[in-house]
Design a protein around this motif. Structure first.
Motif, PDB file in Angstrom:
ATOM      1  N   ARG A   1       0.809  -1.225   0.000  1.00 55.51           N
ATOM      2  CA  ARG A   1       0.000   0.000   0.000  1.00 55.51           C
ATOM      3  C   ARG A   1       0.838   1.269   0.000  1.00 55.51           C
ATOM      4  NH1 ARG A   1      -4.135  -2.438  -1.764  1.00 55.51           N
ATOM      5  NH2 ARG A   1      -5.511  -3.465  -0.306  1.00 55.51           N
ATOM      6  N   GLY A   2       2.153   1.138   0.123  1.00 58.10           N
ATOM      7  CA  GLY A   2       3.017   2.314   0.140  1.00 58.10           C
ATOM      8  C   GLY A   2       3.972   2.260   1.320  1.00 58.10           C
ATOM      9  N   ASP A   3       4.695   3.352   1.514  1.00 57.27           N
ATOM     10  CA  ASP A   3       5.669   3.437   2.596  1.00 57.27           C
ATOM     11  C   ASP A   3       5.208   4.442   3.642  1.00 57.27           C
ATOM     12  OD1 ASP A   3       7.688   1.605   1.784  1.00 57.27           O
ATOM     13  OD2 ASP A   3       8.321   3.030   0.244  1.00 57.27           O
ATOM     14  N   SER A   4       5.634   4.194   4.870  1.00 57.20           N
ATOM     15  CA  SER A   4       5.394   5.132   5.959  1.00 57.20           C
ATOM     16  C   SER A   4       6.732   5.438   6.617  1.00 57.20           C
ATOM     17  CB  SER A   4       4.427   4.527   6.984  1.00 57.20           C
ATOM     18  OG  SER A   4       5.071   3.509   7.726  1.00 57.20           O
ATOM     19  N   SER A   5       6.710   6.240   7.643  1.00 61.18           N
ATOM     20  CA  SER A   5       7.959   6.573   8.336  1.00 61.18           C
ATOM     21  C   SER A   5       8.541   5.363   9.057  1.00 61.18           C
ATOM     22  CB  SER A   5       7.725   7.707   9.328  1.00 61.18           C
ATOM     23  OG  SER A   5       6.762   7.315  10.288  1.00 61.18           O
TER      24      SER A   5
END
Length: 105
Positions: A19-23
């Motif tokens: 779903r994507g990248d986060s911190s």
């Protein structure tokens, strides 16, 4: 032939869609268990970015199976891997089984 017969999909794999990248790292959607035929064989494939990469296995699944690049996949052996590409294979009316080929790292 319209789709790969369920009798050939002898394995079960778990796909967690990327779903994507986060911190804190990659984000994945809820896990989905799907039937597949898993072929664990090393080969060179071309990634969606056009780079030649090594695939350690390929999962053949029913048409409509969704596995975005970088999705996390758990194989029947318990090994976790990532999706390089998911390619729809449609025979265009020829007597070949339609399926999705998921190339895995």
């Amino acid at each position: 032939m319209s789709r790969i017969p369920n009798s050939l999909l002898r394995h079960r794999i778990t796909i967690e869609p990327y779903r994507g990248d986060s911190s804190t790292g990659p984000l994945y959607g809820p896990p989905q268990t799907v039937r597949a035929f898993v072929d664990e064989q090393t080969r060179a494939v071309v990634s969606p970015g056009g780079e030649t990469v090594t695939s350690s296995s390929i999962a053949y699944c029913a048409p409509g199976t969704t596995a975005p690049p970088l999705s996390r996949v758990t194989l029947p052996s318990g090994r976790e891997t990532k999706v390089i590409a998911a390619l729809p294979r449609d025979g265009g009316g020829l007597p070949t089984p339609d399926h999705v080929e998921i190339q895995l790292q």
